[in-house]
Design a protein around this motif. Sequence first.
Motif, PDB file in Angstrom:
ATOM      1  N   ARG A 281       0.828  -1.204   0.000  1.00 49.81           N
ATOM      2  CA  ARG A 281       0.000   0.000   0.000  1.00 49.81           C
ATOM      3  C   ARG A 281       0.866   1.259   0.000  1.00 49.81           C
ATOM      4  O   ARG A 281       0.565   2.231  -0.686  1.00 49.81           O
ATOM      5  N   GLU A 282       1.957   1.237   0.735  1.00 51.87           N
ATOM      6  CA  GLU A 282       2.871   2.384   0.765  1.00 51.87           C
ATOM      7  C   GLU A 282       3.463   2.637  -0.625  1.00 51.87           C
ATOM      8  O   GLU A 282       3.535   3.780  -1.087  1.00 51.87           O
TER       9      GLU A 282
ATOM     10  N   ASP B 200       0.577   3.878  -2.956  1.00 48.36           N
ATOM     11  CA  ASP B 200       0.220   5.268  -2.655  1.00 48.36           C
ATOM     12  C   ASP B 200       1.298   6.254  -3.080  1.00 48.36           C
ATOM     13  O   ASP B 200       1.016   7.438  -3.287  1.00 48.36           O
TER      14      ASP B 200
END
Length: 180
Positions: free
Chosen positions: A64-65, A68
């Motif tokens: 997710r990091e 994003d």
Amino acid sequence: MAIWFTADTHCGQGGIIRMCERPFHDVIEIDVALIGAWNAKVRPGDHVWHLGDFALGHDADTLREIFDGLHGTEFLVKGNHDTDEVLALPWARPPEKPVEIAADAVRIVACHDPVRAWGALGRTLHLHGHTHRPVPDPKGSCDVGVDSWGYAPSRIADVRTRLVGVTLDAEERREIRRRD
């Protein structure tokens, strides 16, 4: 808004460095380089079609990091290494395989695996990943994986430039004759 295509980033997969002779020492270095190359080209309002094998080996929070941190609105065409954690990322629409889309007034068949002959040959452009470019692109088909494009996404204009001078191979000629 520009439309970009890429594949085979394999974020988090250390083995891809050796397998594809990527010039990186570890997954952190490759992930940083891939994000940097992506964001150097893609603007926040652009669309990016990732044609599979986004990541393998990272936990959900790290995925997710990375996701994003990428510019643009991301779409995924499922690849053979896309795990449930990758499929659960907030893609612009649910991941699928294959897709037919239009970009820059060109009809595109996009899937992870190369398709050497298909019914729309000569009428569409086929974009794929998976091969990490071990074989030359046939006319009307191109591997858009990062190993072929300096670890960054490419646009239709880039693909067209790469395919200039590529002629139909025997298999493609047979398929067009069969169809027509």
